[in-house]
Design a protein around this motif. Structure first.
Motif, mmCIF file in Angstrom:
data_model
loop_
_atom_site.group_PDB
_atom_site.id
_atom_site.type_symbol
_atom_site.label_atom_id
_atom_site.label_comp_id
_atom_site.label_asym_id
_atom_site.label_seq_id
_atom_site.Cartn_x
_atom_site.Cartn_y
_atom_site.Cartn_z
ATOM 1 N N ASN B 461 0.821 -1.213 0.000
ATOM 2 C CA ASN B 461 0.000 0.000 0.000
ATOM 3 C C ASN B 461 0.854 1.262 0.000
ATOM 4 N N TYR B 464 0.458 2.427 4.319
ATOM 5 C CA TYR B 464 -0.647 2.356 5.287
ATOM 6 C C TYR B 464 -1.190 0.922 5.346
ATOM 7 N N ILE B 466 -4.915 -1.354 6.670
ATOM 8 C CA ILE B 466 -6.190 -1.490 7.359
ATOM 9 C C ILE B 466 -6.042 -2.749 8.192
ATOM 10 N N LYS B 487 -7.948 3.528 7.699
ATOM 11 C CA LYS B 487 -6.567 3.394 7.246
ATOM 12 C C LYS B 487 -5.621 3.851 8.349
#
Lengths: 445, 601
Positions: B461, B464, B466, B487
């Motif tokens: 990513n 970041y 999740i 996020k």
């Protein structure tokens, strides 16, 4: 049959039309108010007996002979036959044959001791075919008759020990026999005759002493003897101090005070002994349950606890006919006999209880009224006998279901399920009604 | 005088009546306790259990459902003891067993039904149904147990069982009763509330012996059961099964995440067990076996097994150093093997090359620059300041504390802080040379495999993540729990991640990953880790994501005692990526290699 002269005289007292129709219409002179109350009680009782056995899931018929309600109808029939017999008999028969009844019943009480059937711990039943019959129930009216007979003798006055002794014997013999059968509850009923004796002139002092003894008995059960004795001594000391200060002390007063203190202490000390040594375990438990049912709600306190729950859950208006749960689902023991009042309390609430109690009090007052209007001493005393027996049953039966009396297994008159008691109470009250109907004829003799 | 006495008697009658009415008023109208006691006497709540929610995979394949089983009930009062031999044979219990169970039921109640035999199967039920006509007092009630069409994913799914005494005392909402089933581990435990639904209660009246007597207050107080909510998992059950197959005979884990969403695509813990073993009657039979197995199949390795991060950690060091500005992408440092040993033929790499070739001296030097930035003149103090700075950056990568997956018992690993070294050295006098092994992912650092998979997702990513999660939709919501929609940015700027991506691409293109993780048509980025394991064979570790642009899958593979990361772990990672992105793989030689499991030579 008693001569037209008497009727003629009486007709001036405003009873002309009654007399004119002659003695064939004796029923018309019966006290219909009493009959109406009794019939109402019996009918209401019958509906409640049905309510106890009622199960919504079953297809039941109130007249089904296999149900208690059906059997009770049978006893209604038998009772009506008994009433008819009483009506046919000459009203003087009961007076003349009072001791005869008493003798027969005493013999039956002895016989049941020898040959009777034991039902729930008491050897007090005769079994003839499928019918059970309990002579103790009938001993009540026979004893009432015998007391009336003895006290109505003109030479008997209740101011001497001999008369009191003979009355005590008349009451004591059947009571003792019933205790021997193991039915202490029924025997206690005979104590109620003290009301009759009081009305007929027994010194109130004796009654008061008796009541104080009972009160002390109960107090001793509620509190420890030590506390009570200390309280008594404190009261005595206070009185003595008051006398000393006011300089009103005399030797006679001192003696009285001494007696007033010493005797209660003796009573207090003996109660403990009576409870532990004389009373049988189940009786001790009933006393304990009365004093504090919450101490053992699943043991000896069970009956009283559950009975109060059933009644208390009725609220003001009750759960409605056939809607009770505590009685129907067997939480309350002996629901259709000794604890029938629970069904009223649960299904009809305080209002229903109010109506029932009012009916009973009205009945009692009506019987006293009837007794007082008798022209003969015999029928008056008998009338008071009837009132006191019904009163005792009423007081103890309802009182025990709400925890105001120890549990004593006696039925609610005309209400509880049970043939012997229904028949005996019917005979008891209809003998009075028969004599009341003929009260004016006494004057003829 | 006589009239007077008559009046006294009448008065007594009336007084008694009045006393009764007062007493009755107090217990019937004023005191409510009797009403409550009466209800307590007759009211019995019959619990109606709702169906527990089902669980589907991300492609709507059913992975957990409820299977009907049958409890044999007994009412001792109605039982006629005759020839019980036939019944015993059908129930597959001994006569002694039968007698014991009967005695137990009787001691509970003669009138009330109790369970005689729990959770009979469909087949048992069929054979019993006709037989029971001859055995009054026995009857069958249907219940459900969990059942699993796939044999995998047991450690993530967890199991349900009767609530324990301590579980009951922890239940502050007072929902559960003794004998209730509750999710005891895994998703069953984490999503217990939506899964269980809400039980209904039918109030019945009972008599003094407990026999039922119809509905209470005509059912006005009854509540209907509410069926449990279905869950849609993020798992791709085919990929999951494939991963489990690849891990057969090995100890370790495979976690694959969709980087953009944090959705976990596969969650393999090896060795595992067939989840059907811990359902119904077999629960008690197998739980003991599984919990005492020396390979710990119940141990949830992706969340609980802690390892040193190994060389993979060098990427973290690179990112942190860039952010702190102590090096540039172009910074070249000598591979001075006097500082620390190294491997492979390289001598003077820039940052990307150092990552690709996993140059130990490079990163020890980078770490020294990072830790000792010369903020304080006191070397000890300077080290302390530098370590805390470093730690904050590292923790923003989801390391050092649990990442927050929707499963219980997640471990957080360990990132050492100042206090740790103060305690370890019993003084504040320690400096970089004492702690330099953390630079290359050895030393005191500890991570769990899930954190490494999440790290792969972070690089995929470009900065970041999740929080990884296993459930993407609860009931009709079509959404995961709110915490799985946020996020989390690292403290390192996005622009610095390109070098990590390029380095990882290079690892697979031409580095250690080229032999087993390189795929045709898919640009895979990866990093090997060979985790030293004291004197036993190294653990083989590989993290990867693919494709390089717009990545669809990021994963970490751990094979305990599997030797170099480029072998077992890289092989498995490559196959997983291929399987997920292409739906199949034709590299049977690689599958054979992985399945053979002979990695150390």
């Amino acid at each position: 049959m008693h001569g037209s002269h008497a009727y003629g005289r009486l007709c001036f007292e405003g009873r002309f039309y009654l007399l004119k129709r002659g003695e064939d219409i004796k029923a018309s002179r019966l006290d219909w108010i009493t009959i109406l109350i009794v019939a109402t009680l019996a009918l209401a009782g019958w509906l409640n007996i049905y309510a106890v056995v009622y199960e919504s899931q079953l297809d039941q018929f109130i007249l089904d002979i296999n149900l208690n309600s059906g059997k009770q109808i049978l006893w209604f029939g038998i009772s009506i036959v008994a009433v008819s017999l009483i009506m046919i008999l000459d009203f003087r028969f009961f007076d003349s044959f009072a001791f005869g009844f008493y003798g027969i019943i005493t013999l039956l009480l002895i016989a049941v001791l020898l040959t009777g059937t034991v039902v729930s711990g008491s050897k007090s039943w005769f079994e003839i075919g499928f019918i059970r019959f309990q002579p103790a129930e009938f001993a009540k009216f026979a004893t009432a008759l015998a007391i009336a007979k003895y006290l109505s003798k003109s030479q008997v006055k209740l101011d001497n020990l001999k008369s009191i002794g003979i009355v005590a014997l008349i009451v004591g013999i059947p009571a003792a026999l019933i205790i021997l059968q193991g039915d202490t509850g029924s025997a206690l009923v005979f104590g109620t005759f003290v009301i009759v004796l009081y009305r007929e002139g027994l010194s109130p002092v004796i009654v008061i002493i008796g009541l104080v003894a009972v009160a002390l008995f109960v107090l001793t059960l509620l509190f420890s003897p030590l506390i009570l004795i200390s309280a008594l001594l404190a009261i005595g000391a206070a009185v003595l101090l008051f006398w000393l200060i006011s300089k009103k002390v005399t030797p006679k007063k001192l003696l009285t005070l001494g007696v007033m203190i010493v005797i209660p202490i003796a009573v207090i000390l003996s109660v403990n002994w009576v409870v532990t040594e004389v009373m049988q375990p189940h009786q001790q438990n009933r006393v304990k349950a009365f004093v504090n049912p919450e101490a053992d709600p699943l043991g000896y306190g069970y009956n009283v606890t559950q009975s109060k729950i059933a009644i208390g859950s009725g609220g003001l208006l009750g759960k409605g006919f056939l809607e009770g749960t505590q009685t129907k689902f067997d939480f309350v023991p002996e629901q259709s006999t000794d604890f029938i009042f629970c069904t009223i309390g649960e299904e009809h609430g305080w209002i229903g209880s109010f109506i029932l109690i009012s009916l009973f009090v009205t009945l009692l007052l009506r019987i006293v009224f009837l007794a007082e209007r008798q022209k003969s001493k015999f029928s008056r005393i008998y009338g008071y006998g009837v009132a006191s027996i019904l009163f005792f049953h009423f007081m103890v039966n309802i009182g025990m279901t709400i925890g105001l009396f120890p549990v004593i297994g006696i039925p609610l008159p005309f209400f509880s399920y049970g043939g012997s008691s229904l028949l005996a109470f019917t005979i008891l009250i209809f003998i009075l009604l028969k004599m009341d109907a003929h009260r004016m004829q006494v004057l003829v003799h | 005088m006589k009239d007077n006495r008559s009046l006294i008697i009448r008065f007594t009658f009336v007084i008694i009546g009045v006393i009764f009415l007062i007493k009755l008023f107090s217990i019937q109208v004023l005191d409510e306790n009797y009403q409550l006691a009466a209800e307590n006497n007759v009211m019995k709540g019959l619990v109606e259990y709702p169906y527990r929610g089902l669980i589907y995979d991300r492609n709507n394949k059913l992975i957990v459902y409820n299977k009907p089983v049958y409890d044999l009930m007994i009412v001792p009062r109605e039982v006629v003891i005759g020839d019980t031999l036939n019944l015993c044979e059908h129930l597959r219990i001994s006569k002694e067993d039968f007698r014991d169970k009967l005695a137990k039921a009787r001691s509970y109640s003669w009138y009330k039904p109790s369970i005689f035999l729990k959770q009979l199967s469909n087949e048992d039920f069929a054979s019993l149904q006709d037989l029971l006509v001859d055995y009054p007092g026995f009857y069958i009630i249907p219940r459900t147990v969990r059942s699993y069409p796939y044999s995998g994913m047991a450690n993530a799914l967890g199991y349900i069982g009767e609530i324990s005494k301590s579980g009951l005392s922890r239940d502050s909402a007072n929902y559960y009763r003794q004998g209730d089933y509750i999710g005891l581990s895994g998703l069953e435990s984490k999503y217990e509330e939506p899964l269980r639904g809400k039980r209904g209660i039918k109030y019945r009246m009972v008599n003094v012996r407990g026999l039922e007597k119809g509905s209470f207050k005509k059912g006005r107080l009854d509540t209907l059961p509410k069926i449990g909510e279905n869950l849609i998992s993020t798992i791709d059950i085919d990929l999951q099964e494939y991963g489990e197959t690849l891990m057969l005979g090995k100890v370790g884990s495979v976690i694959a995440i969709e980087p953009a969403t944090g959705e976990i695509l596969s969650f393999v813990s090896a060795p595992s067990y067939n989840p059907n073993l811990l359902t119904g009657r077999s629960y008690s039979e197998y739980y003991g076996v599984l919990s005492t197995d020396s390979l710990k199949p119940l141990y949830n390795r992706p969340l609980m097994a802690m390892y040193r991060p190994g060389s993979i950690f060098k990427i973290v060091q690179a990112m942190v150093a860039l952010q702190e500005g102590v090096i540039q992408e172009s910074t070249r440092l000598r591979c001075n093997r006097n500082i620390i040993g190294c491997h492979g033929p390289h001598s003077f790499e820039n940052l990307q090359g150092a990552i690709t070739h996993s140059c130990n001296p490079y990163f020890v030097q980078v770490s020294r620059k990072m830790i000792n930035q010369g903020i304080s003149e006191d070397t000890y103090e300077d080290t302390r300041i530098g370590l805390e700075k470093w730690r904050k950056h590292v923790e923003s990568f989801g390391l050092g504390s649990p990442v927050g997956i929707d499963l219980p018992n997640e471990k957080g690993g360990m990132i050492p802080n100042v206090n740790y070294y103060d305690n370890a050295y019993s003084s504040t006098n320690w400096k970089f040379s004492n702690i330099q092994s953390i630079a290359i992912g050895e030393g005191e650092n500890l991570v769990v495999p899930l954190q490494m998979a999440n790290f792969a997702a972070i690089v995929a990513n470009r900065g970041y993540y999740i929080k990884p999660h296993l459930i993407k939709s609860i009931g009709g919501s079509n959404q995961p729990l709110p915490e799985y929609q946020v996020k989390h940015y690292t403290t390192v700027d996005t622009k610095y991640f390109d070098v990590a991506v390029e380095a990882m691409a290079e690892v697979v293109r031409s580095g250690t990953g080229q032999y087993r993780a390189k795929l045709e048509g898919i640009e895979v980025c990866g990093k090997t880790g060979t985790v030293q394991n004291n004197n036993r064979p190294d653990h083989s570790v590989f993290i990867a994501f693919a494709p390089k642009d717009n990545p669809k899958i990021a994963l970490s593979v751990y094979v305990e005692n599997g030797g170099q990361g480029a072998r077992a772990a890289a092989g498995i990672a490559g196959l997983m990526i291929e399987k997920y992105l292409n739906g199949c793989t034709d590299r049977t030689h690689m599958e054979d290699y992985v399945l053979r499991g002979d990695f150390i030579y």
